[in-house]
Design an enzyme around this catalytic site. Structure first.
Site, PDB file in Angstrom:
ATOM      1  N   TYR A 152       2.649  29.646  30.523  1.00 13.31           N
ATOM      2  CA  TYR A 152       3.754  30.485  30.782  1.00 13.31           C
ATOM      3  C   TYR A 152       2.989  31.886  30.795  1.00 13.31           C
ATOM      4  CZ  TYR A 152       7.502  33.520  29.337  1.00 13.31           C
ATOM      5  OH  TYR A 152       8.333  34.446  29.259  1.00 13.31           O
ATOM      6  N   ASP A 254      -5.224  35.388  30.325  1.00 11.45           N
ATOM      7  CA  ASP A 254      -3.732  35.929  29.747  1.00 11.45           C
ATOM      8  C   ASP A 254      -4.095  35.592  28.191  1.00 11.45           C
ATOM      9  OD1 ASP A 254      -1.591  35.980  28.571  1.00 11.45           O
ATOM     10  OD2 ASP A 254      -0.367  35.225  30.048  1.00 11.45           O
ATOM     11  N   LYS A 282       1.174  40.425  21.918  1.00  7.29           N
ATOM     12  CA  LYS A 282       1.655  39.897  20.592  1.00  7.29           C
ATOM     13  C   LYS A 282       0.569  40.529  19.539  1.00  7.29           C
ATOM     14  CE  LYS A 282       3.974  35.938  22.516  1.00  7.29           C
ATOM     15  NZ  LYS A 282       4.411  34.791  22.116  1.00  7.29           N
TER      16      LYS A 282
HETATM   17  N1  PMP Z   1       1.673  35.158  28.515  1.00  6.32           N
HETATM   18  C1  PMP Z   1       1.608  34.246  27.621  1.00  6.32           C
HETATM   19  C2  PMP Z   1       0.473  33.330  27.710  1.00  6.32           C
HETATM   20  C3  PMP Z   1       2.543  34.209  26.523  1.00  6.32           C
HETATM   21  O1  PMP Z   1       2.473  33.216  25.779  1.00  6.32           O
HETATM   22  C4  PMP Z   1       3.521  35.165  26.915  1.00  6.32           C
HETATM   23  C5  PMP Z   1       4.915  35.092  25.742  1.00  6.32           C
HETATM   24  N2  PMP Z   1       5.098  34.013  24.862  1.00  6.32           N
HETATM   25  C6  PMP Z   1       3.745  36.067  27.798  1.00  6.32           C
HETATM   26  C7  PMP Z   1       2.781  35.997  28.675  1.00  6.32           C
HETATM   27  C8  PMP Z   1       4.817  37.033  27.970  1.00  6.32           C
HETATM   28  O2  PMP Z   1       4.629  37.977  27.006  1.00  6.32           O
HETATM   29  P1  PMP Z   1       5.995  38.818  26.595  1.00  6.32           P
HETATM   30  O3  PMP Z   1       7.108  37.824  25.928  1.00  6.32           O
HETATM   31  O4  PMP Z   1       5.506  39.852  25.468  1.00  6.32           O
HETATM   32  O5  PMP Z   1       6.736  39.337  27.830  1.00  6.32           O
END
Ligand code: PMP
Length: 446
Positions: A152, A254, A282
């Site tokens: 994701y 990511d 995060k």
């Molecule tokens: N990339 C990864 C690997 C994630 O786990 C997430 C959210 N869980 C995101 C991008 C998106 O981040 P956000 O919820 O802050 O938009």
């Protein structure tokens, strides 16, 4: 102990009914919805402090959900709360002009992560990934992004594909189809994605042989955290690094979940890989919304010269910057991550020991304070393995039995458990006692 008894969770149940009247699905993110595992309703929170969370019914839990990762220091860490309040009172929040604090924060991020030469702030992982992908396409003049099934990368049109597709729709394992998260995504966006299974070096090599000159970037989590927790096999990320470099494509890590979470320098520092671009969110904000896209200076030069626009009214706002600066200072304290690693290792080893003793076919897989329990005998290397072999029903029973004993984590077997700096040895002891009982109940119920 099935979840949802009104005598224990009645106020959450009642709040959820009210919420559904005014908020579609009753929650403000899919990850909190019934269909993501919070069946028959999510817990509503009264408050959190340190490693503990209390729901509106007054049940208190040891919290391993931790806001899905950001609460690296637990809830309401004094130093970060103070830094934010102080910044608001002393400086203000928004000016549409830069502040010197942004320079300080950028310097700290660059010092923490060796592959980051320059850094651009935004507020969510979704935004930062969107910018990374756009930048990679602009830099290479190519369209294709390699993206792995089961990961994701936020909910923007360009990448919200093939997160957890049904196997009926996902196409053959060696040539998966791009499956949109749902209706409403522009079809053309999927045409620019090349979907692969993770941990399959041969498939990656074949893709580069076939399409190498059209690939702008490989976008990956360094540890697959959005399909439970899956570690990279030895040599896999190295091959990814070598193939992207040889083809003139960019490697984008990511690190939204792993960054400022498994180590100060992210998973890349633990695994020894230097990506071209990295995305953090995060953990960086210690509970406040902030994200960062960083990497090679020559790539980010496209932002400097105005070729690629990176807008955002709230990007680099004072609250985000104050929180992230305070978070990085806490993380950079000598030995901070060592202690977190020790507590986390005791928890992971303790859980594995209890599962082994009970003879259950289950494995604890993780990296530092980030892990998941897989209920299966089969190896899980990628999304297809997880979809075929993970025993989701056993996980549900495990989750219910732990929640009933005061241990909270996400009910989804493809999510993660997180440990914070606030979790103590005593928290681990209590969690392992609960787990010993939960495992006995699990043997009876499955
Ligand atoms: N990339 C990864 C690997 C994630 O786990 C997430 C959210 N869980 C995101 C991008 C998106 O981040 P956000 O919820 O802050 O938009």
């Amino acid at each position: 102990m099935e979840f949802g008894q009104p005598e224990r969770y009645g106020r959450s149940q009642e709040a959820f009914a009210r919420a559904c009247e005014v908020i579609p699905s009753g929650v403000n993110s899919t990850a909190r919805a019934r269909f993501s595992g919070w069946e028959p309703y999510p817990l509503f929170v009264r408050e959190g402090r340190g490693s503990r969370l209390t729901d509106v019914d007054g049940n208190t839990y040891i919290d391993y959900l931790l806001g899905l990762g950001p609460m690296v220091f637990g809830h309401r860490p004094e130093a970060i709360t103070r830094a934010v309040i102080d910044h608001i009172e002393r400086v203000g929040t928004m000016f549409a002009l830069p502040t010197e604090e942004e320079i300080t924060l950028a310097g700290k991020i660059i010092a923490a992560v060796p592959s980051v030469e320059q850094v651009h702030l935004s507020n969510t992982g979704t935004e930062a990934v969107l910018y990374a992908v756009r930048l990679a396409r602009a830099f290479t003049g190519r369209r294709l992004i390699v993206r792995f099934e089961g990961m994701y990368h936020g909910f923007s049109d360009g990448v919200y594909w093939s997160k957890h597709p049904s196997l009926a729709e996902a196409g053959p394992e060696d040539r998966p189809r791009a499956v949109p998260q749902g209706p409403g995504l522009p079809q053309g966006a999927g045409d620019d994605l090349l979907i692969l299974q993770w941990n399959d070096e041969a498939a990656l090599r074949a893709a580069f042989e076939r399409d190498g000159e059209r690939i702008a970037a490989v976008l990956t989590e360094p540890v697959m955290c959005n399909t439970g927790c899956i570690l990279p096999e030895p040599g896999y990320l190295e091959a990814m690094r070598e193939l992207t470099r040889a083809a003139g494509a960019l490697l984008i890590f990511d690190e939204v979940i792993t960054g400022f979470r498994v180590a100060l320098g992210g998973a890349q520092s633990v695994l020894g890989i230097r990506p071209d671009l990295s995305v953090f969110a995060k953990g960086l904000g210690g509970g406040f919304p902030v994200a960062a896209l960083g990497g090679r200076r020559d790539v980010l030069e496209l932002v400097a010269d105005g070729t690629v626009s990176m807008a955002g009214t709230y990007s680099g706002n004072g609250i985000a910057v104050a929180a992230a600066t305070a978070a990085l200072d806490l993380m950079a304290a000598p030995g901070a991550f060592d202690r977190l690693g020790t507590v986390s290792r005791r928890l992971q080893d303790g859980l594995q020991g209890l599962l082994d003793e009970a003879g259950l076919p289950a494995r604890v897989v993780g990296i530092g304070p980030l892990f998941q329990v897989w209920f299966t005998r089969e190896p899980i290397r990628n999304y297809r393995d997880a979809a075929r072999h993970a025993d989701m029903a056993a996980f549900r029973v495990w989750w219910e039995e732990m929640l009933g004993r005061g241990v909270l984590f996400h009910p989804g077997p493809l999510e993660n458990l997180f440990v914070s700096f606030a979790h103590t040895e005593e928290d681990v002891d209590l969690t392992l006692s609960a787990a010993a009982e939960a495992i006995q109940a699990l043997r009876v119920r499955t």
